[in-house]
Design an enzyme around this catalytic site. Sequence first.
Site, mmCIF file in Angstrom:
data_model
loop_
_atom_site.group_PDB
_atom_site.id
_atom_site.type_symbol
_atom_site.label_atom_id
_atom_site.label_comp_id
_atom_site.label_asym_id
_atom_site.label_seq_id
_atom_site.Cartn_x
_atom_site.Cartn_y
_atom_site.Cartn_z
ATOM 1 C CD GLU A 78 14.593 36.555 50.138
ATOM 2 O OE1 GLU A 78 13.979 35.625 49.561
ATOM 3 O OE2 GLU A 78 15.337 36.351 51.110
ATOM 4 C CB SER A 134 9.746 26.152 39.409
ATOM 5 O OG SER A 134 8.939 26.691 40.410
ATOM 6 C CD GLU A 183 2.772 26.481 45.877
ATOM 7 O OE1 GLU A 183 2.710 27.260 44.910
ATOM 8 O OE2 GLU A 183 3.689 25.667 46.051
ATOM 9 C CD GLN A 221 2.820 24.725 41.681
ATOM 10 O OE1 GLN A 221 3.715 24.397 42.468
ATOM 11 N NE2 GLN A 221 2.171 25.856 41.796
#
Length: 396
Positions: free
Chosen positions: A360, A119, A234, A116
Amino acid sequence: MAVEETRSDEASREVRERARRFVAGARDLDEQSFLGAQFDAGLAWVHFPTGCGGLGQDPAYQSIVDAEVAAAGRAANWMRNPMGIGMVAPVLVEWGTSEQQRRLRSIFTAEDVWCQLFSEPGAGSDLAGLACRARADGDGWVVNGQKLWTTRAQVARYGFLLARTDPDVPKHRGLTTFVVDMRAHGVEVRPLRQMTGHSTFNEVFLSDVSIPDTFRVGPVGEGWRVALTTLANERNAIAADPASATEGPLGHLIAAWEASEGTNGVYRDAVVRLRSEMMVLGWMGQRQQHASDRSPGPDPALLKVMRATLNRRIADLALDLTGANGMLVPGYDGTIPRDDSVALTFLFGPAFTIAGGTTEILKTVIAERLLGLPAEPRVDKDLPWSSIPHGFDRPS
Ligand SMILES: Cc1cc2nc3c(=O)[nH]c(=O)nc-3n(C[C@H](O)[C@H](O)[C@H](O)COP(=O)(O)OP(=O)(O)OC[C@H]3O[C@@H](n4cnc5c(N)ncnc54)[C@H](O)[C@@H]3O)c2cc1C
């Protein structure tokens, strides 16, 4: 209601019989051929359409197939190609062309491992802010940029890429998803060393990589919606990974507790509590996996936060119980540790709280979308991406 029950009983009986017939007929096949035959029989993902490894059935029936396959002594294949099976396959079913869906078989058999490519150094939590650029070029696209933390890129045959196709619209609107041939000219994979000593993820540099338009997944500019499907799957996959009482974090905790019984009986309550929480979470994960509405939503975020936090609590207690021995990695020869151990489980714990969205960020998703709390301020939401200061060099 009675009619519904009868229908579903009949359907589940049919799936079970089909799975039994398949397993009996495939007894002598090697691993690869077995998986291929399972796909052809529509038993790879029963809820996928016919021809895509499924039967168009209720996803709940997949557990019936999995149980028959496991009873025949065949190992689950998920870990052979986690990105492909857990994320890319459902996305190709939802967004892919019929030509792209022909890749599903080799994904299921793990002949083609996928990674993937989302990022980047400047875009993790703020994924929509990514800079990797895809420019239209004749019948295709040319891609330039850098990806980071790409799990299994070193062995992947294909990558699932999110790239910016229009920098002059707000960030969520200028993205498009593509399939990348990881052997294409201009793709460079550099491994990263983790604190466990392993190198499971990588930096990937894309320099003038040509991608045909037939490798585009979904419409131009709709990449964010495709990415959301991917991310929900995911989180689903991470959360639904069945928690074994003999392996993984829980396995280590129980082994450590059994080894220390008598001296550490005081920990019994904590061990039972953690094991119970993991069982409950496992059932919640199964329910999510089998839900007929598996479209992206906040529920996978909730499960993923719970799973990541629980894994860390389990690893912490296992380390406490093991004492100084917990620092040792059995068989470590100064290179790459090959053994699973309490120490490695502890060291890998933080990764779960980051991969697939940090705790978070997922708490924000839960707050806004499940609890209906006021949204976080997002000052750059409506600005063209090109006018937002990024603080790093981006491909022009
Ligand atoms: C084991 C592992 C495997 C991975 N595999 C892949 C992969 O295969 N492919 C891929 O594309 N990516 C992969 N990733 C990357 C992962 O998705 C990102 O690391 C993650 O999204 C966080 O992004 P970041 O690392 O840039 O951290 P940042 O976004 O820089 O965040 C740093 C810290 O700031 C906090 N933070 C950021 N924004 C906010 C906010 N608005 N409110 C509150 N806190 C905030 C975060 O929670 C975090 O604690 C992997 C990561 C790990 C750990």
